[in-house]
Enzyme design. Structure first.
Site, PDB file in Angstrom:
ATOM      1  N   GLU A 145      34.259  41.340  42.575  1.00 59.17           N
ATOM      2  CA  GLU A 145      33.375  42.005  43.548  1.00 59.17           C
ATOM      3  C   GLU A 145      31.921  41.540  43.482  1.00 59.17           C
ATOM      4  O   GLU A 145      30.996  42.347  43.429  1.00 59.17           O
ATOM      5  CB  GLU A 145      33.466  43.536  43.364  1.00 59.17           C
ATOM      6  CG  GLU A 145      34.882  44.042  43.548  1.00 59.17           C
ATOM      7  CD  GLU A 145      35.059  45.523  43.241  1.00 59.17           C
ATOM      8  OE1 GLU A 145      34.067  46.204  42.937  1.00 59.17           O
ATOM      9  OE2 GLU A 145      36.208  45.998  43.298  1.00 59.17           O
ATOM     10  N   HIS A 222      42.751  47.278  49.596  1.00 61.50           N
ATOM     11  CA  HIS A 222      42.751  48.742  49.713  1.00 61.50           C
ATOM     12  C   HIS A 222      42.623  49.014  51.213  1.00 61.50           C
ATOM     13  O   HIS A 222      41.516  49.112  51.740  1.00 61.50           O
ATOM     14  CB  HIS A 222      41.578  49.344  48.933  1.00 61.50           C
ATOM     15  CG  HIS A 222      41.674  49.067  47.464  1.00 61.50           C
ATOM     16  ND1 HIS A 222      42.639  49.642  46.666  1.00 61.50           N
ATOM     17  CD2 HIS A 222      40.952  48.259  46.657  1.00 61.50           C
ATOM     18  CE1 HIS A 222      42.493  49.210  45.418  1.00 61.50           C
ATOM     19  NE2 HIS A 222      41.485  48.371  45.388  1.00 61.50           N
ATOM     20  N   GLU A 251      45.485  44.567  44.587  1.00 59.95           N
ATOM     21  CA  GLU A 251      45.297  46.017  44.355  1.00 59.95           C
ATOM     22  C   GLU A 251      45.787  46.804  45.564  1.00 59.95           C
ATOM     23  O   GLU A 251      45.102  47.703  46.050  1.00 59.95           O
ATOM     24  CB  GLU A 251      43.814  46.317  44.096  1.00 59.95           C
ATOM     25  CG  GLU A 251      43.215  45.514  42.969  1.00 59.95           C
ATOM     26  CD  GLU A 251      41.767  45.888  42.637  1.00 59.95           C
ATOM     27  OE1 GLU A 251      41.267  46.915  43.130  1.00 59.95           O
ATOM     28  OE2 GLU A 251      41.141  45.133  41.871  1.00 59.95           O
ATOM     29  N   ASP A 253      47.027  49.208  48.239  1.00 59.82           N
ATOM     30  CA  ASP A 253      47.430  50.571  48.598  1.00 59.82           C
ATOM     31  C   ASP A 253      47.109  50.753  50.074  1.00 59.82           C
ATOM     32  O   ASP A 253      46.237  50.078  50.619  1.00 59.82           O
ATOM     33  CB  ASP A 253      46.785  51.671  47.728  1.00 59.82           C
ATOM     34  CG  ASP A 253      45.329  51.454  47.397  1.00 59.82           C
ATOM     35  OD1 ASP A 253      44.578  50.970  48.266  1.00 59.82           O
ATOM     36  OD2 ASP A 253      44.913  51.788  46.264  1.00 59.82           O
TER      37      ASP A 253
END
Ligand code: G3I
Length: 337
Positions: A145, A222, A251, A253
């Protein structure tokens, strides 16, 4: 919280009921983030982790706050137990994450020193951790990030103390520590923000042109049932693969309530969630094999998801419901892998 009432049809999941896992349907690794406390305290969680996934990303315990709590102290206890779990159960271990602006120990936040001292601190952190897990961790998120949404470099503590060159140095230190590990840059919104994706790609390409080895890009994903469009996801995969980076959906979801409204979960909404996952997987299947590092879900059951705590909202973003029953997105995954 709702107890999930719209699970998979029994006949759809029968293939997976016993010893056959999700990963057996797939030619690339299917992973999950592991909450170490849940792994050690919840036998159902543990058995799903073992049965269904063949790649493990530590959700928290490899982060500097936990693994490097004091300047001269590395806390290997939990991380070693997770590494042994992976070895004993034949799971790939994906290390997450070495250099990030969050979850830093207080001593790093308070550290006073010259840019050279900070560079040394970063080197010691990266190289001690990577050396400790040599031959146990296959791939690492080296930097996490580092970019803002407008494509500029985030003014993180690492950038402030070392300068813009910290990313290049981090990858060089990592390569030196473990030449056989795969090294990833990991970030969010790359699938929905073209400005950010283009900046990340041009930055990493520039490093590569200078001889820095970077093996892949983690697209966190995400995402939600509202965005991004499947075509944006497809374009992102294609763009990254054509520039010769491995792609880790790192990651995943899928929020069904990104705005945090009062809402009534419906069959329609969970089917939408399943359909978005299905199209994501079909697009991932199109990536040339050598660039498929795998798809990792950011947790197992909705009740373990970071989203509920972090945003304090009702949400159901994962493959399993609060009672560990597989949801429609689980069935869709099996059909599309
Ligand atoms: O360590 C304390 C523990 O001592 C205490 O008992 C417990 C009580 O709630 O809190 C613990 O800390 C929490 C930690 O997770 C471990 O459970 C923190 O409060 C909490 O903020 C932290 O959240 C993690 C978050 O990163 C931190 O930003 C989430 O679990 C984790 O899923 C999330 O993961 C990040 C990825 O690493 C990078 N990409 C985004 C992703 C989601 O934010």
């Amino acid at each position: 919280m709702l107890t999930f009432f719209l699970g998979c049809k029994k006949e759809e999941i029968s293939k997976c009921d016993d010893n056959i896992g999700l990963f057996t349907f797939s030619s690339y690794p299917i992973g999950t983030a592991i909450d170490f406390n849940a792994l050690e305290s919840d036998p159902v969680y543990k058995s799903i982790a073992i049965k269904q996934f063949n790649s493990i990303t530590p959700e928290n315990i490899f982060k500097a706050q936990y693994i490097h709590p004091e300047p001269l102290l590395f806390n290997w206890t939990e991380a070693d137990r997770l590494a042994s779990f992976c070895q004993n159960n034949n799971k790939r271990l994906h290390g997450h994450t070495l250099i990030w602006h969050q979850q830093l120990p207080q001593w790093i936040l308070d550290y006073q020193g010259s840019p050279f001292d900070w560079e040394l601190l970063m080197k010691v952190h990266i190289q001690t951790v990577m050396t400790h897990f040599k031959n146990k961790v296959t791939a690492w998120d080296i930097v996490n990030e580092a970019f803002n949404e407008d494509g500029t470099l985030r003014n993180s503590i690492w950038k402030q103390k070392i300068g813009d060159g910290y990313i290049e140095k981090a990858f060089l230190f990592a390569r030196e520590a473990d030449p056989s590990a795969l090294l990833f840059y990991n970030d969010f919104n790359l699938e929905s923000n073209t400005t950010k994706l283009n900046s990340v790609l041009s930055f990493l390409n520039n490093l590569r042109n200078r001889g820095v080895r970077i093996d892949g890009i983690g697209i966190q994903m995400h995402i939600s049932t509202y965005y991004p469009e499947p075509t944006q996801i497809a374009n992102t995969f294609q763009k990254i693969a054509t520039q010769n980076y491995k792609i880790h959906v790192s990651e995943l979801d899928i929020s069904v309530n990104p705005l945090g409204k009062d809402f009534v979960p419906s069959e329609e909404l969970f089917n939408e969630q399943a359909n978005l996952l299905g199209s994501l997987v079909l697009n991932y299947n199109q990536i040339p094999k050598q660039f498929q590092h795998g798809i990792t879900f950011w947790g197992i059951s909705d009740k373990n998801s970071w989203i509920r705590d972090f945003y304090n909202r009702e949400d159901y973003p994962l493959l399993y419901d609060d009672n560990y029953l597989p949801k429609p997105c689980y069935c869709k995954l099996i059909k599309t892998l």
